[in-house]
Design a protein around this motif. Structure first.
Motif, PDB file in Angstrom:
ATOM      1  N   ASP A  80       0.843  -1.190   0.000  1.00  0.00           N
ATOM      2  CA  ASP A  80       0.000   0.000   0.000  1.00  0.00           C
ATOM      3  C   ASP A  80       0.881   1.244   0.000  1.00  0.00           C
ATOM      4  OD1 ASP A  80      -2.403  -1.372  -0.005  1.00  0.00           O
ATOM      5  OD2 ASP A  80      -2.567  -1.391   2.178  1.00  0.00           O
ATOM      6  N   GLU A  81       0.290   2.355  -0.395  1.00  0.00           N
ATOM      7  CA  GLU A  81       1.012   3.618  -0.450  1.00  0.00           C
ATOM      8  C   GLU A  81       0.277   4.654   0.386  1.00  0.00           C
ATOM      9  OE1 GLU A  81       0.806   4.182  -4.680  1.00  0.00           O
ATOM     10  OE2 GLU A  81       2.752   3.247  -4.976  1.00  0.00           O
ATOM     11  N   VAL A  82       1.032   5.490   1.064  1.00  0.00           N
ATOM     12  CA  VAL A  82       0.468   6.564   1.868  1.00  0.00           C
ATOM     13  C   VAL A  82       1.038   7.884   1.367  1.00  0.00           C
ATOM     14  CG1 VAL A  82       0.243   7.551   4.180  1.00  0.00           C
ATOM     15  CG2 VAL A  82       0.220   5.062   3.879  1.00  0.00           C
ATOM     16  N   ILE A  83       0.158   8.768   0.939  1.00  0.00           N
ATOM     17  CA  ILE A  83       0.545  10.079   0.428  1.00  0.00           C
ATOM     18  C   ILE A  83       0.551  11.049   1.607  1.00  0.00           C
ATOM     19  CG2 ILE A  83      -0.095  11.944  -1.135  1.00  0.00           C
ATOM     20  CD1 ILE A  83      -1.711   9.733  -2.701  1.00  0.00           C
ATOM     21  N   HIS A  84       1.651  11.802   1.751  1.00  0.00           N
ATOM     22  CA  HIS A  84       1.725  12.790   2.827  1.00  0.00           C
ATOM     23  C   HIS A  84       2.606  13.946   2.400  1.00  0.00           C
ATOM     24  CE1 HIS A  84       5.862  11.773   4.018  1.00  0.00           C
ATOM     25  NE2 HIS A  84       5.531  10.526   3.725  1.00  0.00           N
ATOM     26  N   ALA A  85       2.397  15.078   3.067  1.00  0.00           N
ATOM     27  CA  ALA A  85       3.219  16.255   2.789  1.00  0.00           C
ATOM     28  C   ALA A  85       4.629  16.035   3.320  1.00  0.00           C
ATOM     29  CB  ALA A  85       2.594  17.487   3.433  1.00  0.00           C
ATOM     30  N   SER A  86       5.581  16.737   2.698  1.00  0.00           N
ATOM     31  CA  SER A  86       6.968  16.635   3.145  1.00  0.00           C
ATOM     32  C   SER A  86       7.593  18.027   3.106  1.00  0.00           C
ATOM     33  CB  SER A  86       7.733  15.701   2.222  1.00  0.00           C
ATOM     34  OG  SER A  86       9.080  15.645   2.599  1.00  0.00           O
ATOM     35  N   PRO A  87       8.252  18.473   4.166  1.00  0.00           N
ATOM     36  CA  PRO A  87       8.574  17.706   5.362  1.00  0.00           C
ATOM     37  C   PRO A  87       7.323  17.420   6.176  1.00  0.00           C
ATOM     38  CG  PRO A  87       9.267  19.987   5.639  1.00  0.00           C
ATOM     39  CD  PRO A  87       8.771  19.857   4.237  1.00  0.00           C
ATOM     40  N   CYS A  88       7.470  16.409   7.015  1.00  0.00           N
ATOM     41  CA  CYS A  88       6.344  15.978   7.836  1.00  0.00           C
ATOM     42  C   CYS A  88       6.830  15.672   9.247  1.00  0.00           C
ATOM     43  CB  CYS A  88       5.685  14.749   7.230  1.00  0.00           C
ATOM     44  SG  CYS A  88       6.751  13.296   7.183  1.00  0.00           S
ATOM     45  N   PHE A  89       5.896  15.347  10.108  1.00  0.00           N
ATOM     46  CA  PHE A  89       6.226  14.909  11.452  1.00  0.00           C
ATOM     47  C   PHE A  89       7.133  13.692  11.323  1.00  0.00           C
ATOM     48  CE2 PHE A  89       4.660  12.543  15.354  1.00  0.00           C
ATOM     49  CZ  PHE A  89       5.395  13.297  16.249  1.00  0.00           C
ATOM     50  N   ASP A  90       8.220  13.660  12.073  1.00  0.00           N
ATOM     51  CA  ASP A  90       9.234  12.600  11.943  1.00  0.00           C
ATOM     52  C   ASP A  90       8.672  11.189  12.071  1.00  0.00           C
ATOM     53  OD1 ASP A  90      11.120  14.567  11.629  1.00  0.00           O
ATOM     54  OD2 ASP A  90      11.859  14.463  13.685  1.00  0.00           O
ATOM     55  N   ALA A  91       7.582  11.038  12.788  1.00  0.00           N
ATOM     56  CA  ALA A  91       7.024   9.698  13.008  1.00  0.00           C
ATOM     57  C   ALA A  91       6.308   9.147  11.775  1.00  0.00           C
ATOM     58  CB  ALA A  91       6.064   9.710  14.196  1.00  0.00           C
ATOM     59  N   TYR A  92       5.838   9.997  10.867  1.00  0.00           N
ATOM     60  CA  TYR A  92       5.041   9.504   9.735  1.00  0.00           C
ATOM     61  C   TYR A  92       5.748   8.411   8.933  1.00  0.00           C
ATOM     62  CZ  TYR A  92       1.713  13.408  10.324  1.00  0.00           C
ATOM     63  OH  TYR A  92       0.788  14.297  10.796  1.00  0.00           O
ATOM     64  N   PRO A  93       6.966   8.645   8.417  1.00  0.00           N
ATOM     65  CA  PRO A  93       7.618   7.595   7.630  1.00  0.00           C
ATOM     66  C   PRO A  93       7.837   6.309   8.425  1.00  0.00           C
ATOM     67  CG  PRO A  93       8.712   9.685   7.261  1.00  0.00           C
ATOM     68  CD  PRO A  93       7.753   9.892   8.399  1.00  0.00           C
ATOM     69  N   LEU A  94       8.162   6.445   9.693  1.00  0.00           N
ATOM     70  CA  LEU A  94       8.371   5.256  10.528  1.00  0.00           C
ATOM     71  C   LEU A  94       7.077   4.470  10.715  1.00  0.00           C
ATOM     72  CD1 LEU A  94      10.615   6.913  13.262  1.00  0.00           C
ATOM     73  CD2 LEU A  94      11.364   5.428  11.392  1.00  0.00           C
ATOM     74  N   LEU A  95       5.985   5.171  11.021  1.00  0.00           N
ATOM     75  CA  LEU A  95       4.706   4.504  11.236  1.00  0.00           C
ATOM     76  C   LEU A  95       4.188   3.872   9.940  1.00  0.00           C
ATOM     77  CD1 LEU A  95       3.014   7.137  13.575  1.00  0.00           C
ATOM     78  CD2 LEU A  95       4.052   4.947  14.223  1.00  0.00           C
ATOM     79  N   ILE A  96       4.419   4.538   8.830  1.00  0.00           N
ATOM     80  CA  ILE A  96       4.004   3.990   7.531  1.00  0.00           C
ATOM     81  C   ILE A  96       4.785   2.710   7.250  1.00  0.00           C
ATOM     82  CG2 ILE A  96       4.041   4.421   5.041  1.00  0.00           C
ATOM     83  CD1 ILE A  96       3.514   7.447   5.819  1.00  0.00           C
ATOM     84  N   ALA A  97       6.087   2.722   7.505  1.00  0.00           N
ATOM     85  CA  ALA A  97       6.917   1.533   7.273  1.00  0.00           C
ATOM     86  C   ALA A  97       6.509   0.392   8.198  1.00  0.00           C
ATOM     87  CB  ALA A  97       8.388   1.878   7.469  1.00  0.00           C
TER      88      ALA A  97
END
Length: 101
Positions: free
Chosen positions: A22-39
């Motif tokens: 699955d893919e999650v679209i988000h703004a960047s830069p973002c809250f540091d936790a977003y990429p970790l939680l998505i992974a």
């Protein structure tokens, strides 16, 4: 939803809604936790750079939404990672892809 803060709630949502591939679209830069939680959820990040003014690039976000994106999640940042987005433009833009929203 009740949870242990925004990151905990986001983690529960991602674990419930996303999986491998699955893919999650988000703004960047973002809250540091977003990429970790998505992974952790097994999904892949699709970051969209903020505009030159530091706002969410709604047209670019919408351009990346394709039919396989079964759910949508918009984060209105509490941190300085983009300006606030009022509800009306988001609803108007999402209605192009998700009729009835």
């Amino acid at each position: 939803m009740v949870g242990p803060g925004s990151a905990g709630v986001l983690q529960q949502l991602l674990l419930s809604l996303c999986g491998d591939g699955d893919e999650v679209i988000h703004a960047s830069p973002c809250f540091d936790a977003y990429p970790l939680l998505i992974a952790i959820a097994g999904a892949r990040c699709l970051p969209v750079p903020l505009t030159e003014l530091g706002d969410h690039d709604l047209p670019e976000i919408l351009a990346r939404v394709t039919p396989p994106h079964a759910s949508r999640h918009t984060v209105l940042p509490a941190q300085s990672h983009g300006g606030a987005v009022c509800r009306t433009p988001i609803c108007a833009d999402f209605s192009q892809i998700f009729p009835g929203t």
